[in-house]
Design a protein around this motif. Structure first.
Motif, PDB file in Angstrom:
ATOM      1  N   ASP A  16      -6.390 -41.122  17.248  1.00 54.18           N
ATOM      2  CA  ASP A  16      -5.843 -42.360  16.715  1.00 54.18           C
ATOM      3  C   ASP A  16      -5.061 -43.089  17.794  1.00 54.18           C
ATOM      4  O   ASP A  16      -4.571 -42.490  18.750  1.00 54.18           O
ATOM      5  N   HIS A  17      -4.967 -44.397  17.621  1.00 54.67           N
ATOM      6  CA  HIS A  17      -4.228 -45.243  18.565  1.00 54.67           C
ATOM      7  C   HIS A  17      -3.144 -45.972  17.793  1.00 54.67           C
ATOM      8  O   HIS A  17      -3.404 -46.593  16.768  1.00 54.67           O
ATOM      9  N   ALA A  18      -1.925 -45.853  18.288  1.00 58.16           N
ATOM     10  CA  ALA A  18      -0.800 -46.543  17.657  1.00 58.16           C
ATOM     11  C   ALA A  18       0.156 -47.027  18.734  1.00 58.16           C
ATOM     12  O   ALA A  18       0.281 -46.410  19.791  1.00 58.16           O
ATOM     13  N   VAL A  19       0.790 -48.159  18.453  1.00 57.64           N
ATOM     14  CA  VAL A  19       1.806 -48.716  19.347  1.00 57.64           C
ATOM     15  C   VAL A  19       3.053 -48.946  18.509  1.00 57.64           C
ATOM     16  O   VAL A  19       3.018 -49.616  17.482  1.00 57.64           O
ATOM     17  N   ILE A  21       7.042 -50.255  18.898  1.00 59.35           N
ATOM     18  CA  ILE A  21       8.019 -50.920  19.759  1.00 59.35           C
ATOM     19  C   ILE A  21       9.355 -50.979  19.024  1.00 59.35           C
ATOM     20  O   ILE A  21       9.426 -51.441  17.887  1.00 59.35           O
ATOM     21  N   ASP A  22      10.412 -50.534  19.706  1.00 53.34           N
ATOM     22  CA  ASP A  22      11.763 -50.601  19.151  1.00 53.34           C
ATOM     23  C   ASP A  22      12.584 -51.619  19.938  1.00 53.34           C
ATOM     24  O   ASP A  22      12.853 -51.411  21.129  1.00 53.34           O
ATOM     25  N   ASN A  23      12.953 -52.717  19.276  1.00 58.82           N
ATOM     26  CA  ASN A  23      13.829 -53.745  19.853  1.00 58.82           C
ATOM     27  C   ASN A  23      13.352 -54.282  21.200  1.00 58.82           C
ATOM     28  O   ASN A  23      14.163 -54.640  22.041  1.00 58.82           O
ATOM     29  N   ARG A  24      12.066 -54.310  21.409  1.00 62.61           N
ATOM     30  CA  ARG A  24      11.449 -54.777  22.663  1.00 62.61           C
ATOM     31  C   ARG A  24      11.966 -54.026  23.885  1.00 62.61           C
ATOM     32  O   ARG A  24      11.840 -54.489  25.008  1.00 62.61           O
ATOM     33  N   LYS A  25      12.519 -52.836  23.690  1.00 53.31           N
ATOM     34  CA  LYS A  25      13.068 -52.063  24.797  1.00 53.31           C
ATOM     35  C   LYS A  25      12.373 -50.722  25.000  1.00 53.31           C
ATOM     36  O   LYS A  25      12.326 -50.226  26.110  1.00 53.31           O
ATOM     37  N   ASN A  26      11.872 -50.120  23.941  1.00 53.02           N
ATOM     38  CA  ASN A  26      11.180 -48.842  24.022  1.00 53.02           C
ATOM     39  C   ASN A  26       9.834 -48.953  23.338  1.00 53.02           C
ATOM     40  O   ASN A  26       9.736 -49.509  22.242  1.00 53.02           O
ATOM     41  N   MET A  27       8.813 -48.416  23.972  1.00 50.68           N
ATOM     42  CA  MET A  27       7.463 -48.485  23.423  1.00 50.68           C
ATOM     43  C   MET A  27       6.825 -47.105  23.486  1.00 50.68           C
ATOM     44  O   MET A  27       6.838 -46.457  24.531  1.00 50.68           O
ATOM     45  N   GLU A  28       6.286 -46.665  22.367  1.00 52.00           N
ATOM     46  CA  GLU A  28       5.548 -45.409  22.294  1.00 52.00           C
ATOM     47  C   GLU A  28       4.100 -45.739  21.975  1.00 52.00           C
ATOM     48  O   GLU A  28       3.820 -46.460  21.025  1.00 52.00           O
ATOM     49  N   ILE A  29       3.182 -45.200  22.771  1.00 52.74           N
ATOM     50  CA  ILE A  29       1.760 -45.479  22.606  1.00 52.74           C
ATOM     51  C   ILE A  29       1.022 -44.159  22.486  1.00 52.74           C
ATOM     52  O   ILE A  29       1.224 -43.258  23.301  1.00 52.74           O
ATOM     53  N   TYR A  51      -8.781 -51.267  27.033  1.00 58.63           N
ATOM     54  CA  TYR A  51      -7.684 -51.365  27.985  1.00 58.63           C
ATOM     55  C   TYR A  51      -6.525 -52.147  27.378  1.00 58.63           C
ATOM     56  O   TYR A  51      -6.724 -53.172  26.735  1.00 58.63           O
ATOM     57  N   LEU A  52      -5.330 -51.645  27.594  1.00 57.41           N
ATOM     58  CA  LEU A  52      -4.116 -52.282  27.094  1.00 57.41           C
ATOM     59  C   LEU A  52      -3.247 -52.663  28.289  1.00 57.41           C
ATOM     60  O   LEU A  52      -2.975 -51.843  29.161  1.00 57.41           O
ATOM     61  N   ILE A  53      -2.830 -53.933  28.319  1.00 54.96           N
ATOM     62  CA  ILE A  53      -1.948 -54.430  29.363  1.00 54.96           C
ATOM     63  C   ILE A  53      -0.575 -54.665  28.739  1.00 54.96           C
ATOM     64  O   ILE A  53      -0.464 -55.345  27.722  1.00 54.96           O
ATOM     65  N   ASP A  68      -2.000 -34.887  25.063  1.00 52.79           N
ATOM     66  CA  ASP A  68      -1.945 -35.492  23.729  1.00 52.79           C
ATOM     67  C   ASP A  68      -2.239 -36.977  23.743  1.00 52.79           C
ATOM     68  O   ASP A  68      -2.437 -37.588  22.699  1.00 52.79           O
ATOM     69  N   GLY A  69      -2.214 -37.599  24.926  1.00 53.33           N
ATOM     70  CA  GLY A  69      -2.474 -39.031  25.027  1.00 53.33           C
ATOM     71  C   GLY A  69      -1.299 -39.893  24.633  1.00 53.33           C
ATOM     72  O   GLY A  69      -1.471 -40.999  24.137  1.00 53.33           O
ATOM     73  N   ASN A  70      -0.085 -39.399  24.857  1.00 54.96           N
ATOM     74  CA  ASN A  70       1.120 -40.140  24.494  1.00 54.96           C
ATOM     75  C   ASN A  70       1.812 -40.676  25.741  1.00 54.96           C
ATOM     76  O   ASN A  70       1.955 -39.975  26.732  1.00 54.96           O
ATOM     77  N   VAL A  71       2.258 -41.933  25.652  1.00 54.89           N
ATOM     78  CA  VAL A  71       2.984 -42.574  26.743  1.00 54.89           C
ATOM     79  C   VAL A  71       4.200 -43.270  26.147  1.00 54.89           C
ATOM     80  O   VAL A  71       4.111 -43.901  25.090  1.00 54.89           O
ATOM     81  N   THR A  72       5.329 -43.164  26.844  1.00 54.33           N
ATOM     82  CA  THR A  72       6.538 -43.873  26.448  1.00 54.33           C
ATOM     83  C   THR A  72       6.974 -44.757  27.613  1.00 54.33           C
ATOM     84  O   THR A  72       7.073 -44.286  28.745  1.00 54.33           O
TER      85      THR A  72
END
Length: 100
Positions: A16-19, A21-29, A51-53, A68-72
């Motif tokens: 699965d793919h999920a994005v 975003i918390d307060n435009r400061k932290n992003m979990e993908i 592709y995600l930019i 696991d394919g997780n990026v922060t």
């Protein structure tokens, strides 16, 4: 059963793919296949959905789990955009700028 009669079954698990975003400061993908390139203003990620930019300011890679394919990503996030086979011209323009 001998060796030649064994059938190897290769399981491809669709992730699965999920994005988030918390307060435009932290992003979990999730669903990230590969981090192609990144600097403090732009990340190029290959996900299961294309592709995600990610563009922003003072961007930092805080967590990378390729298994696991997780990026922060941490920093001020300005823009998210997907590049896939349906937008060939946009992708061509982006990659030509990237590899100048």
């Amino acid at each position: 059963m001998n060796y030649y009669e064994k059938e190897t079954v290769q399981r491809v698990q669709q992730q699965d793919h999920a994005v988030k975003i918390d307060n435009r400061k932290n992003m979990e993908i999730t669903g990230v296949k590969e981090v192609d390139s990144f600097d403090n203003e732009e990340f190029l990620l290959e996900t299961v959905m294309g592709y995600l930019i990610v563009r922003g300011q003072n961007l930092q890679l805080k967590n990378l789990d390729v298994g696991d394919g997780n990026v922060t990503i941490k920093g001020k996030i300005y823009e998210l955009s997907y590049v896939d086979e349906h937008s060939q011209e946009k992708a061509k323009g982006f990659f030509s700028k990237l590899f100048k």
